[in-house]
Design a protein around this motif. Structure first.
Motif, short mmCIF file in Angstrom:
data_model
loop_
_atom_site.label_atom_id
_atom_site.label_comp_id
_atom_site.label_asym_id
_atom_site.label_seq_id
_atom_site.Cartn_x
_atom_site.Cartn_y
_atom_site.Cartn_z
N LEU A 96 -5.62 10.33 -81.11
CA LEU A 96 -5.84 10.48 -82.58
C LEU A 96 -5.30 11.62 -83.23
O LEU A 96 -5.42 12.74 -82.52
CB LEU A 96 -7.13 10.17 -83.14
N LEU A 97 -4.60 11.69 -84.45
CA LEU A 97 -4.19 13.01 -84.96
C LEU A 97 -4.84 12.94 -86.28
O LEU A 97 -5.15 11.95 -87.19
CB LEU A 97 -2.71 12.57 -85.55
N ALA A 98 -5.78 14.04 -86.61
CA ALA A 98 -6.56 14.30 -87.67
C ALA A 98 -5.67 14.35 -88.82
O ALA A 98 -4.90 15.34 -88.89
CB ALA A 98 -7.85 15.40 -87.58
N GLU A 99 -6.23 13.83 -89.92
CA GLU A 99 -5.23 13.89 -91.35
C GLU A 99 -6.04 14.73 -92.28
O GLU A 99 -5.42 15.20 -92.94
CB GLU A 99 -5.17 12.49 -91.81
N THR A 100 -7.50 14.77 -91.97
CA THR A 100 -8.41 15.69 -92.44
C THR A 100 -9.12 16.59 -91.67
O THR A 100 -9.08 16.05 -90.53
CB THR A 100 -9.31 14.65 -93.76
#
Length: 163
Positions: A96-100
């Motif tokens: 996963l890539l944190a967007e916030t």
């Protein structure tokens, strides 16, 4: 009896990792990530099935060879809205890539490969209330006995109102 008080070992990144061996349990595992925008997390499920619970924030998730898009809507767990979740069987990988800023719980148990990956919630997650007065609890049933989402994993989220 094992010591069940497990304090975080950091303030961001992977801050908790409770394995059955560490806790003295036979089945259940739990990890928690606290990520800033742009940070990543990735793991392989191995012999365990997993439910990723977006506790707070939003993240773009790729898992089981598929792009699941952005999961997460609530920015604070105390909004009391049901979370976005992703079930993954054993033998898969996720990233996963944190967007916030986000908090992601990784709930795990032994898997047999009997279920396909799937999104869970927020639609369809039922809220139940238990107890009375100062013992009231509001429970988001993410994956319980009534659903056929998992091999052996049960996941709920519990809110205890102030008072």
């Amino acid at each position: 009896m094992p010591d069940l008080l497990c304090k975080p070992f950091g303030t961001h990144g992977k801050v908790h990792e409770i394995t059955p061996a560490r806790a003295g349990w036979r089945h259940v595992g739990f990890s928690l990530y606290r990520l800033r925008p742009g940070e990543t997390a990735a793991e392989a499920t191995g012999a365990r099935e997993v439910i990723l619970v977006m506790v707070e924030g939003k993240a773009a998730i790729t898992a089981a060879g598929r792009d699941w898009g952005t999961l997460g809507a609530r920015m604070n767990v105390f909004e009391k809205t049901p979370p976005h979740c992703l079930y993954l069987p054993n033998g898969t990988e996720w990233s996963l890539l944190a967007e916030t800023d986000c908090t992601v719980a990784v709930c795990s148990a032994p898997g047999r490969g009997g279920h396909a990956p799937r999104r869970i919630g927020p639609e369809g997650i039922t809220l139940t209330e238990r107890g009375r007065g100062t013992n009231t609890r509001h429970i988001n049933n993410i994956a319980m006995e009534a659903e056929d989402y998992c091999d052996s994993l049960l996941v709920t989220e519990v809110f205890t109102p102030a008072g």
